[in-house]
Design an enzyme around this catalytic site. Structure first.
Site, mmCIF file in Angstrom:
data_model
loop_
_atom_site.group_PDB
_atom_site.id
_atom_site.type_symbol
_atom_site.label_atom_id
_atom_site.label_comp_id
_atom_site.label_asym_id
_atom_site.label_seq_id
_atom_site.Cartn_x
_atom_site.Cartn_y
_atom_site.Cartn_z
ATOM 1 N N LYS A 197 6.326 3.868 16.991
ATOM 2 C CA LYS A 197 6.125 2.794 16.010
ATOM 3 C C LYS A 197 7.363 2.649 15.138
ATOM 4 O O LYS A 197 7.721 3.559 14.392
ATOM 5 C CB LYS A 197 4.909 3.073 15.143
ATOM 6 C CG LYS A 197 4.602 1.911 14.197
ATOM 7 C CD LYS A 197 3.198 1.977 13.676
ATOM 8 C CE LYS A 197 2.840 0.740 12.867
ATOM 9 N NZ LYS A 197 1.463 0.784 12.405
ATOM 10 N N THR A 237 -3.930 -5.760 8.038
ATOM 11 C CA THR A 237 -4.435 -6.204 6.742
ATOM 12 C C THR A 237 -5.542 -7.253 6.839
ATOM 13 O O THR A 237 -6.452 -7.266 6.011
ATOM 14 C CB THR A 237 -3.250 -6.762 5.928
ATOM 15 O OG1 THR A 237 -2.261 -5.729 5.849
ATOM 16 C CG2 THR A 237 -3.659 -7.171 4.535
ATOM 17 N N ASN A 294 -2.539 7.570 16.376
ATOM 18 C CA ASN A 294 -1.342 7.463 15.544
ATOM 19 C C ASN A 294 -0.991 8.862 15.033
ATOM 20 O O ASN A 294 -1.802 9.528 14.399
ATOM 21 C CB ASN A 294 -1.645 6.502 14.386
ATOM 22 C CG ASN A 294 -0.420 6.130 13.572
ATOM 23 O OD1 ASN A 294 -0.020 6.855 12.674
ATOM 24 N ND2 ASN A 294 0.181 4.998 13.872
ATOM 25 N N ASN A 342 0.832 -1.195 0.000
ATOM 26 C CA ASN A 342 0.000 0.000 0.000
ATOM 27 C C ASN A 342 0.863 1.239 0.000
ATOM 28 O O ASN A 342 1.958 1.252 0.550
ATOM 29 C CB ASN A 342 -0.978 0.002 1.188
ATOM 30 C CG ASN A 342 -0.394 0.688 2.411
ATOM 31 O OD1 ASN A 342 -0.376 1.922 2.505
ATOM 32 N ND2 ASN A 342 0.106 -0.102 3.340
ATOM 33 N N ALA A 343 0.354 2.257 -0.677
ATOM 34 C CA ALA A 343 0.981 3.576 -0.626
ATOM 35 C C ALA A 343 -0.156 4.584 -0.520
ATOM 36 O O ALA A 343 -0.467 5.301 -1.458
ATOM 37 C CB ALA A 343 1.835 3.826 -1.858
ATOM 38 N N ILE A 344 -0.821 4.563 0.634
ATOM 39 C CA ILE A 344 -1.951 5.470 0.845
ATOM 40 C C ILE A 344 -1.414 6.897 1.000
ATOM 41 O O ILE A 344 -2.003 7.844 0.498
ATOM 42 C CB ILE A 344 -2.756 5.060 2.116
ATOM 43 C CG1 ILE A 344 -3.174 3.582 2.068
ATOM 44 C CG2 ILE A 344 -3.952 5.980 2.323
ATOM 45 C CD1 ILE A 344 -4.156 3.188 1.005
ATOM 46 N N GLY A 345 -0.290 7.025 1.700
ATOM 47 C CA GLY A 345 0.311 8.349 1.849
ATOM 48 C C GLY A 345 -0.319 9.163 2.958
ATOM 49 O O GLY A 345 -0.452 10.377 2.854
ATOM 50 N N CYS A 351 6.527 5.608 8.476
ATOM 51 C CA CYS A 351 5.709 5.469 7.277
ATOM 52 C C CYS A 351 6.581 5.522 6.043
ATOM 53 O O CYS A 351 7.275 6.501 5.798
ATOM 54 C CB CYS A 351 4.640 6.551 7.179
ATOM 55 S SG CYS A 351 3.592 6.254 5.747
HETATM 56 C C1 LIG Z 1 -3.742 0.210 3.909
HETATM 57 C C2 LIG Z 1 -2.815 0.385 5.075
HETATM 58 C C3 LIG Z 1 -2.705 1.638 5.693
HETATM 59 C C4 LIG Z 1 -1.839 1.836 6.768
HETATM 60 N N1 LIG Z 1 -1.773 3.066 7.358
HETATM 61 C C5 LIG Z 1 -0.973 3.250 8.441
HETATM 62 C C6 LIG Z 1 -0.938 4.493 9.137
HETATM 63 O O1 LIG Z 1 -1.652 5.446 8.804
HETATM 64 N N2 LIG Z 1 -0.105 4.626 10.193
HETATM 65 C C7 LIG Z 1 0.683 3.591 10.638
HETATM 66 O O2 LIG Z 1 1.421 3.753 11.617
HETATM 67 N N3 LIG Z 1 0.643 2.393 10.016
HETATM 68 C C8 LIG Z 1 -0.156 2.197 8.944
HETATM 69 N N4 LIG Z 1 -0.201 0.956 8.329
HETATM 70 C C9 LIG Z 1 0.644 -0.147 8.851
HETATM 71 C C10 LIG Z 1 -0.155 -1.060 9.783
HETATM 72 O O3 LIG Z 1 -0.617 -0.356 10.913
HETATM 73 C C11 LIG Z 1 0.712 -2.246 10.248
HETATM 74 O O4 LIG Z 1 1.831 -1.757 10.944
HETATM 75 C C12 LIG Z 1 1.208 -3.102 9.093
HETATM 76 O O5 LIG Z 1 0.262 -3.179 8.074
HETATM 77 C C13 LIG Z 1 1.599 -4.520 9.524
HETATM 78 O O6 LIG Z 1 0.504 -5.237 10.046
HETATM 79 P P1 LIG Z 1 -0.438 -6.237 9.166
HETATM 80 O O7 LIG Z 1 0.482 -7.162 8.429
HETATM 81 O O8 LIG Z 1 -1.309 -6.903 10.163
HETATM 82 O O9 LIG Z 1 -1.187 -5.362 8.236
HETATM 83 C C14 LIG Z 1 -1.057 0.752 7.246
HETATM 84 C C15 LIG Z 1 -1.184 -0.510 6.632
HETATM 85 C C16 LIG Z 1 -2.046 -0.710 5.567
HETATM 86 C C17 LIG Z 1 -2.151 -2.069 4.946
#
Ligand SMILES: Cc1cc2nc3c(=O)[nH]c(=O)nc-3n(C[C@H](O)[C@H](O)[C@H](O)COP(=O)(O)O)c2cc1C
Ligand SMILES: Cc1cc2nc3c(=O)[nH]c(=O)nc-3n(C[C@H](O)[C@H](O)[C@H](O)COP(=O)(O)OP(=O)(O)OC[C@H]3O[C@@H](n4cnc5c(N)ncnc54)[C@H](O)[C@@H]3O)c2cc1C
Ligand code: FES
Lengths: 304, 255
Positions: free
Chosen positions: A165, A266, A99, A69-72, A130
């Site tokens: 984090k 996820t 967060n 993902n690259a939501i940004g 991030c």
């Molecule tokens: C679509 C998406 C958006 C994310 N947005 C953030 C975010 O805004 N801030 C953050 O600290 N981590 C963000 N993450 C990272 C997750 O919080 C998590 O650290 C990472 O996805 C690993 O866990 P998982 O494998 O259970 O997804 C995002 C992950 C995904 C997939």
């Protein structure tokens, strides 16, 4: 009765399960599906000082047992989060972990100072990891000295405990963890996504508009587990572990590796009920393994 | 209300080249409201492939608690879906999003579809007809082998087909047909590739129109910000295709 509660700075969790930041928005969507009060806590989407529009699309791509993902850091900005998202969440009996993201130290400090005043925000999660923003974000997470100073600055202004984090995109994650410990962090959350990319075999072009993205999902679990294990062995900070958790045994693994609580990211997209399902299965699994409480299991891999 | 349900496969059949028609049964159908809504389908109980696949609701049979999807089996996930047989179960999340506002049509509507954008127009045509609205269908496909539901659309109203290679109907795109037809309708509804939606909007700047968009999705319910589009309504905001859409009034989405 199995004791599911966990106490870590700022957080008295009724159970150790919470949705991970960015995978649960500000809770509204999942609240259509189940009662959010069941959750141990909620990690809300990254909040920045101003509204962020995020990156162009496509922002996601599927990979083997994972996704990029690259939501940004798209988010409505501090004012809206503080003024409407957080008050809306007050109807639930659940602590919020906010967060916090930014481009400069000043950004982090401003968001941390303000958002930590919200009555339901019980802890901050400082996102120095991030991978999807051009400036800030990850640069704070890859240099120990910079990470330490940012932690200090945020600690000074926050009204609630501060968790940092960590990014897995570093050569030595333990050195970063130790640095934020010196900076006064109350805890660590880990891991954020791993930088990756995917190409379209027909055109050779990156599938994600941002070129690269952060890898998450079951594919990253072994990496996350090893990092949690190392950091828990070499620091004294409580850890909220995450990375590829999809079921109750994944939770057992993270707790065993040294995490005090576990976040699910996820997997919410695949099974929107994954958090309540894990919560309901956890007591029985602990019982089968011969434990009476979650606390007893935490860090057991280090004691064997 | 959005539900997650293991729905029972009633029938699955190939109806054109790489195109499958899949009918499933379950209580989730009670929740379906508007044509143009979609479901998010988990094709395997494992995490490989990981993500759900968004597929439109092509027709609804409330009485028997059944609905039908029509999809192209091309990639990894849809190929696995194509292997499901009667009696199998599939995990469906839905109904999702906002569909076509049928009440906006007055007397006569144009339904303009391209490729795998055609399926949701079928339920739309059924519902418009049952409201006494005359529907004209303008449908574009790659080639003769890719065409599906031509007879079913014909049973509901005038139907014009375009194929890119000219193997059936008009050669070219739906816009070639639109240029030939009188503009004697009050509302148009369209679903298909973004380029087609753009062309349709340009063709009828004065008409009331509703367009269904596609984007890559994560959650499908509005939580992850994967599926956003810029909008003419605000410079500081995005709209989410999954939960604000997938159907938007013409002129709202910047694609
Ligand atoms: C679509 C998406 C958006 C994310 N947005 C953030 C975010 O805004 N801030 C953050 O600290 N981590 C963000 N993450 C990272 C997750 O919080 C998590 O650290 C990472 O996805 C690993 O866990 P998982 O494998 O259970 O997804 C995002 C992950 C995904 C997939
Ligand atoms: C609201 C909506 C309704 C749709 N309705 C239909 C329909 O009725 N019939 C139909 O055949 N197709 C429909 N699509 C497109 C369909 O979702 C994709 O063709 C499908 O996801 C491709 O999956 P795959 O396993 O074949 O491909 P893969 O290449 O394995 O897919 C990889 C990833 O990309 C995503 N993806 C690939 N193509 C698309 C696309 N065009 N749009 C969105 N995501 C995509 C997949 O969901 C998956 O996450 C719809 C898309 C949307 C957004
Ligand atoms: S797919 Fe997650 S917000 Fe639309």
């Amino acid at each position: 009765m199995i004791d599911m509660t966990v106490k870590i700075p700022g957080l008295e969790l009724k159970n150790p399960i919470m949705p991970a930041s960015g995978c649960f928005g500000f809770g509204k969507e999942y609240a259509q599906l189940y009662d959010l009060s069941q959750l141990g806590a909620i990690m809300i989407k990254a909040t920045t000082v101003e509204t962020r529009l995020g990156n162009p699309t496509p922002r996601v791509a599927e990979t083997s047992s994972g996704m990029l993902n690259a939501i940004g850091l798209q988010n409505p900005g501090l004012e809206k989060v503080y003024g409407s998202e957080l008050p809306w969440l007050e109807q639930f009996d659940v602590p919020i972990i906010a967060n916090v993201a930014g481009t400069t130290t000043e950004d982090y400090v401003e968001v941390a100072r303000e958002i930590s005043k919200a009555p339901n925000v019980h802890a901050l999660e400082i996102n120095i990891s991030c991978p999807n923003v051009k400036k800030g974000g990850i640069t704070f997470g890859t240099d120990p000295a910079v990470a330490r100073e940012l932690t200090r600055a945020v600690k000074e202004v926050s009204s609630v405990p501060v968790y940092i984090k960590l990014s897995p995109n570093v050569t030595d994650i333990v050195s970063i963890a130790k640095a934020v410990e010196e900076g006064g962090a109350d805890g660590i959350t880990m891991i954020n996504t791993l930088l990756g990319m995917r190409l379209d075999p027909k055109t050779g072009r990156p599938v994600i508009a941002n070129i690269s993205g952060g890898l998450s999902g079951p594919a990253i679990k072994p990496v996350a587990l090893r990092m949690v294990y190392e950091v828990s062995k070499q620091t004294n900070l409580p850890i909220i572990g995450m990375g590829g958790v999809t079921n109750v045994d994944d939770v057992i693994d993270f707790l065993s590796a040294g995490a005090s609580a576990v976040a699910v990211g996820t997997a919410n997209f695949v099974n929107p009920f994954v958090c309540p399902e894990i919560i309901s299965k956890l007591p029985e699994r602990l019982h089968e393994l011969g434990y009476d409480s979650v606390e007893e299991l935490i860090g057991r891999s280090h004691r064997l | 209300m959005i539900k997650q349900e293991r729905m029972k496969v009633i029938t699955q059949q190939s109806i054109a080249k790489h195109i499958f028609e899949l009918t499933v049964e379950g209580g989730l159908v009670d929740e379906m409201a508007e044509p143009g809504q979609f479901v998010h389908v988990r094709v395997a109980d494992s995490f490989e492939p990981l993500l759900r696949r968004p597929i439109s609701v092509a027709s609804i049979d409330k009485e028997n608690k059944r609905f039908t999807m029509i999809y192209r089996a091309e990639g990894r996930g849809t190929q696995i879906l194509a292997d499901k047989k009667a009696g199998d179960e599939i995990d469906v999340l839905g109904p999702l999003g906002h569909g076509f506002p049928v009440e906006q049509a007055e007397k006569k509507a144009f339904l303009i579809g391209g490729g795998i954008g055609v399926p949701p127009l079928y339920e739309l045509a059924k519902q418009l007809n049952s409201r006494g609205i005359e529907t004209v269908h303008i449908l574009g496909f790659e080639s003769k082998q890719a065409i599906f539901y031509e007879e079913k659309f014909k049973a509901l109203g005038d139907t014009h087909i375009a194929t890119v290679d000219g193997s059936h109907g008009t050669e070219g795109f739906v816009t070639h047909i639109l240029n030939e037809l009188p503009h004697d309708f009050d509302t148009y509804f369209s679903c298909g590739p973004t380029a087609m939606l753009e062309a349709v909007q340009w063709a009828y700047p004065q008409k009331k129109g509703f367009l269904s968009y596609e984007q890559r999705m994560g959650c499908g319910i509005g939580a992850c910000f994967a599926c956003v589009c810029r909008t003419t309504k605000s410079e500081t905001d995005y709209i989410k295709v999954c939960s604000d859409g997938p159907v938007f009034p013409a002129g709202v989405v910047i694609s």
